[in-house]
Design a protein around this motif. Structure first.
Motif, PDB file in Angstrom:
ATOM      1  N   LEU A 223      95.236 132.727  13.803  1.00  0.00           N
ATOM      2  CA  LEU A 223      94.450 131.734  14.421  1.00  0.00           C
ATOM      3  C   LEU A 223      93.068 131.366  14.010  1.00  0.00           C
ATOM      4  O   LEU A 223      92.826 130.169  14.156  1.00  0.00           O
ATOM      5  CB  LEU A 223      94.635 132.282  16.067  1.00  0.00           C
ATOM      6  N   SER A 224      92.323 131.898  13.467  1.00  0.00           N
ATOM      7  CA  SER A 224      91.020 131.669  13.088  1.00  0.00           C
ATOM      8  C   SER A 224      90.933 130.834  11.877  1.00  0.00           C
ATOM      9  O   SER A 224      89.923 130.376  11.406  1.00  0.00           O
ATOM     10  CB  SER A 224      90.357 133.236  12.609  1.00  0.00           C
ATOM     11  N   PHE A 225      92.164 130.856  11.159  1.00  0.00           N
ATOM     12  CA  PHE A 225      92.207 130.098  10.073  1.00  0.00           C
ATOM     13  C   PHE A 225      92.929 128.402  10.324  1.00  0.00           C
ATOM     14  O   PHE A 225      93.322 127.849   9.333  1.00  0.00           O
ATOM     15  CB  PHE A 225      92.860 130.469   8.912  1.00  0.00           C
ATOM     16  N   ILE A 226      93.385 128.209  11.495  1.00  0.00           N
ATOM     17  CA  ILE A 226      93.750 126.975  11.888  1.00  0.00           C
ATOM     18  C   ILE A 226      92.449 125.992  12.151  1.00  0.00           C
ATOM     19  O   ILE A 226      91.597 126.386  12.951  1.00  0.00           O
ATOM     20  CB  ILE A 226      94.349 126.967  13.182  1.00  0.00           C
ATOM     21  N   MET A 227      92.389 125.252  11.145  1.00  0.00           N
ATOM     22  CA  MET A 227      90.975 124.233  11.027  1.00  0.00           C
ATOM     23  C   MET A 227      89.752 125.101  11.112  1.00  0.00           C
ATOM     24  O   MET A 227      88.863 125.128  12.063  1.00  0.00           O
ATOM     25  CB  MET A 227      90.995 123.164  12.386  1.00  0.00           C
ATOM     26  N   ALA A 228      89.898 126.094  10.001  1.00  0.00           N
ATOM     27  CA  ALA A 228      89.023 127.263   9.874  1.00  0.00           C
ATOM     28  C   ALA A 228      87.594 126.717   9.889  1.00  0.00           C
ATOM     29  O   ALA A 228      87.348 125.737   8.958  1.00  0.00           O
ATOM     30  CB  ALA A 228      89.332 128.159   8.795  1.00  0.00           C
ATOM     31  N   SER A 229      86.588 127.240  10.607  1.00  0.00           N
ATOM     32  CA  SER A 229      85.152 126.793  10.419  1.00  0.00           C
ATOM     33  C   SER A 229      84.450 128.165  10.957  1.00  0.00           C
ATOM     34  O   SER A 229      85.274 129.141  11.617  1.00  0.00           O
ATOM     35  CB  SER A 229      84.666 125.594  11.413  1.00  0.00           C
ATOM     36  N   LYS A 230      83.090 128.299  10.878  1.00  0.00           N
ATOM     37  CA  LYS A 230      82.456 129.383  10.989  1.00  0.00           C
ATOM     38  C   LYS A 230      82.561 129.939  12.557  1.00  0.00           C
ATOM     39  O   LYS A 230      83.086 131.031  12.883  1.00  0.00           O
ATOM     40  CB  LYS A 230      80.985 129.161  10.725  1.00  0.00           C
ATOM     41  N   THR A 231      82.621 129.001  13.434  1.00  0.00           N
ATOM     42  CA  THR A 231      82.666 129.008  14.898  1.00  0.00           C
ATOM     43  C   THR A 231      84.279 129.667  15.243  1.00  0.00           C
ATOM     44  O   THR A 231      84.381 130.406  15.978  1.00  0.00           O
ATOM     45  CB  THR A 231      82.230 127.770  15.601  1.00  0.00           C
ATOM     46  N   SER A 232      85.181 128.977  14.675  1.00  0.00           N
ATOM     47  CA  SER A 232      86.425 129.559  15.028  1.00  0.00           C
ATOM     48  C   SER A 232      86.957 130.533  14.558  1.00  0.00           C
ATOM     49  O   SER A 232      87.411 131.525  15.261  1.00  0.00           O
ATOM     50  CB  SER A 232      87.598 128.352  14.560  1.00  0.00           C
ATOM     51  N   VAL A 233      86.403 131.108  13.529  1.00  0.00           N
ATOM     52  CA  VAL A 233      86.564 132.313  12.756  1.00  0.00           C
ATOM     53  C   VAL A 233      85.706 133.350  13.426  1.00  0.00           C
ATOM     54  O   VAL A 233      86.270 134.613  13.834  1.00  0.00           O
ATOM     55  CB  VAL A 233      86.321 132.340  11.383  1.00  0.00           C
ATOM     56  N   MET A 234      84.538 133.105  13.889  1.00  0.00           N
ATOM     57  CA  MET A 234      83.843 133.811  14.730  1.00  0.00           C
ATOM     58  C   MET A 234      84.268 134.399  16.180  1.00  0.00           C
ATOM     59  O   MET A 234      84.476 135.236  16.642  1.00  0.00           O
ATOM     60  CB  MET A 234      82.475 133.088  15.103  1.00  0.00           C
ATOM     61  N   SER A 235      85.057 133.368  16.723  1.00  0.00           N
ATOM     62  CA  SER A 235      85.651 133.431  17.895  1.00  0.00           C
ATOM     63  C   SER A 235      86.883 134.456  17.834  1.00  0.00           C
ATOM     64  O   SER A 235      87.048 135.372  18.663  1.00  0.00           O
ATOM     65  CB  SER A 235      86.296 132.238  18.665  1.00  0.00           C
ATOM     66  N   MET A 236      87.526 134.144  16.703  1.00  0.00           N
ATOM     67  CA  MET A 236      88.856 135.216  16.770  1.00  0.00           C
ATOM     68  C   MET A 236      88.279 136.526  16.108  1.00  0.00           C
ATOM     69  O   MET A 236      89.068 137.333  16.676  1.00  0.00           O
ATOM     70  CB  MET A 236      89.843 134.365  15.663  1.00  0.00           C
ATOM     71  N   GLY A 237      87.405 136.722  15.330  1.00  0.00           N
ATOM     72  CA  GLY A 237      86.948 137.924  15.084  1.00  0.00           C
ATOM     73  C   GLY A 237      86.436 138.627  16.447  1.00  0.00           C
ATOM     74  O   GLY A 237      86.562 139.804  16.490  1.00  0.00           O
ATOM     75  N   ALA A 238      85.752 137.867  17.281  1.00  0.00           N
ATOM     76  CA  ALA A 238      85.327 138.545  18.528  1.00  0.00           C
ATOM     77  C   ALA A 238      86.572 139.008  19.290  1.00  0.00           C
ATOM     78  O   ALA A 238      86.285 139.987  19.879  1.00  0.00           O
ATOM     79  CB  ALA A 238      84.471 137.638  19.287  1.00  0.00           C
ATOM     80  N   LEU A 239      87.441 138.237  19.255  1.00  0.00           N
ATOM     81  CA  LEU A 239      88.904 138.432  20.295  1.00  0.00           C
ATOM     82  C   LEU A 239      89.711 139.765  19.543  1.00  0.00           C
ATOM     83  O   LEU A 239      89.851 140.548  20.280  1.00  0.00           O
ATOM     84  CB  LEU A 239      89.639 137.328  19.944  1.00  0.00           C
ATOM     85  N   SER A 240      89.691 139.936  18.026  1.00  0.00           N
ATOM     86  CA  SER A 240      89.905 141.078  17.408  1.00  0.00           C
ATOM     87  C   SER A 240      89.383 142.118  17.989  1.00  0.00           C
ATOM     88  O   SER A 240      89.867 143.192  18.275  1.00  0.00           O
ATOM     89  CB  SER A 240      90.397 140.942  15.994  1.00  0.00           C
ATOM     90  N   GLY A 241      88.034 141.988  17.640  1.00  0.00           N
ATOM     91  CA  GLY A 241      87.125 143.253  18.272  1.00  0.00           C
ATOM     92  C   GLY A 241      87.370 143.713  19.648  1.00  0.00           C
ATOM     93  O   GLY A 241      87.099 144.865  20.192  1.00  0.00           O
ATOM     94  N   PHE A 242      87.273 142.618  20.531  1.00  0.00           N
ATOM     95  CA  PHE A 242      87.412 142.649  22.057  1.00  0.00           C
ATOM     96  C   PHE A 242      88.830 143.636  22.370  1.00  0.00           C
ATOM     97  O   PHE A 242      88.503 144.623  23.051  1.00  0.00           O
ATOM     98  CB  PHE A 242      87.436 141.327  22.533  1.00  0.00           C
ATOM     99  N   CYS A 243      89.892 143.115  21.649  1.00  0.00           N
ATOM    100  CA  CYS A 243      91.253 143.845  21.806  1.00  0.00           C
ATOM    101  C   CYS A 243      90.945 145.242  21.603  1.00  0.00           C
ATOM    102  O   CYS A 243      91.527 146.361  22.388  1.00  0.00           O
ATOM    103  CB  CYS A 243      92.190 143.242  21.390  1.00  0.00           C
TER     104      CYS A 243
END
Length: 290
Positions: A192-212
Motif C-alpha cells: 500500500l505504501s507504494f500506491i502513489m508513493a510519497s514520503k507521507t504515504s510511505v511513512m503512514s504504512m511504515g507506522a501501520l506495519s510497526g503498529f501491527c
C-alpha cells in the motif's frame, strides 16, 4: 472550479479582516495542534497512560486516515489559496491542499476520543477543537473552505465505517495464525505504501506495519497495564517520550532525500517509531516498574 476557488479566497479575505500580530501568532499555535508532531506527542500518552485498547484503535484510525489523505491530495492535486492569491498567505506549508489534513486528522482523533469516552462535555470540547483548528487553517490562508469540508467528510466516513467494526476485528484476530499475521503486517503496508508513493504515504504504512508488529509483541510477551497514578503516568511519558523524540529526530541525520533508498528508509524509520510506542516503551515500563 475557478469560481469555487474564488469563493474560497473571498471567504479567507473576509476572515483575515481580523488580522493582527496577535491573531497571526495565536492561530499559528492553534494550527500546531493539527500537525504530525503534535500527534506524535499526544497519541502515545493515551496508550501508555490510559487505555491501551482504545488508544490502539485511535492510532490505527489516525494512520489509515493519514494514508488516505496523502493519496487523495496527490490524486486531486488542488492548489493552495496562496497559489492563486499570494496576499492571503500567512501560514507556511506545502503540497496540494485538498483534502485538509489538519481538518481530517483532528476530526478522526477527537471524534474517536469522544466515541471512546462517551462524555457530553468532552464531546462539546472536541467539536470546539475541531472547529478552531479548521478556522486556523482558513485564517492562515493555507486551505480553502472546501478543503476543510472534504477533510471532515472523509474523516466522518472513516469513523462511521471503522469504529463499529473494531469489536468484531479484535475478537477475530486471536484465532489467526501468528505467522500469517506477522507476514501480513509487513506485506500489506509495504504494498500500500507504494500506491502513489510519497514520503507521507510511505511513512503512514511504515507506522501501520510497526503498529501491527508492536501490538502483537505487546499482547504476547509484555501485557502491560495502564499507569497507576499521575506520577507514574508522568514518569512513563518522560521515559518513553525522550527516546521517541530522539528516534523521530534521527531521520534528519541518518537519511538523505537524494538516496535511491530514501522511501525504504522512511518506511523503516516509521516502523521503528511504532514498535517503540507499542512494544519497546511498554517493555521498558515493566522492566523499571513504572
Amino acid at each position: 472550479m475557478e469560481h469555487m476557488w474564488q469563493w474560497g479566497i473571498d471567504v479567507i479575505i473576509s476572515v483575515q479582516t481580523i488580522r493582527s500580530p496577535f491573531f497571526d501568532s495565536f492561530f499559528t499555535i492553534i494550527s500546531f495542534f493539527g500537525t504530525m508532531v503534535f500527534y506524535l506527542l499526544f497519541l502515545p500518552v493515551l496508550y501508555w497512560c490510559f487505555d491501551k485498547k482504545y488508544a490502539a484503535r485511535i492510532f490505527f484510525l489516525f494512520i489509515i486516515s493519514s494514508w488516505f489523505n496523502t493519496i487523495l491530495k496527490d490524486l486531486f492535486n488542488h492548489p493552495r489559496p496562496y497559489s492563486l492569491n499570494e496576499t492571503v498567505k500567512i501560514g507556511k506549508t506545502g503540497g496540494p491542499g485538498l483534502p485538509s489534513g489538519h481538518a481530517q486528522q483532528s476530526f478522526v482523533v477527537w471524534g474517536s476520543v469522544s466515541l471512546w469516552l462517551k462524555n457530553r462535555v468532552f464531546s462539546y470540547l472536541a467539536v470546539f477543537i475541531i472547529l478552531i483548528i479548521a478556522f486556523s487553517r482558513i485564517y492562515l490562508g493555507v486551505h480553502f473552505p472546501t478543503d476543510i469540508f472534504a477533510g471532515w467528510l472523509i474523516a466522518a466516513v472513516i469513523l462511521i465505517v471503522m469504529w463499529p467494526l473494531f469489536d468484531r476485528i479484535e475478537s477475530f484476530l486471536p484465532g489467526m495464525n501468528a505467522l500469517m499475521m506477522a507476514a501480513a503486517s509487513v506485506i500489506i503496508p509495504a504494498v500500500l505504501s507504494f500506491i502513489m508513493a510519497s514520503k507521507t504515504s510511505v511513512m503512514s504504512m511504515g507506522a501501520l506495519s510497526g503498529f501491527c508488529a508492536g501490538i502483537m509483541i505487546e499482547r504476547r510477551y509484555i501485557n502491560f497495564s495502564k499507569s497507576s497514578g499521575l506520577r507514574n503516568g508522568i514518569l512513563r511519558y518522560i521515559a518513553g517520550g525522550v527516546l521517541l523524540l530522539l528516534l523521530f529526530s534521527a531521520e534528519k541525520f541518518l537519511f538523505s532525500k537524494d538516496s535511491s533508498f530514501y522511501l525504504i528508509s522512511v518506511f523503516i524509520h516509521s516502523w521503528i517509531l511504532s514498535i517503540w510506542v507499542f512494544a519497546g516503551a511498554p517493555w521498558l515500563f515493566k522492566k523499571i516498574r513504572l
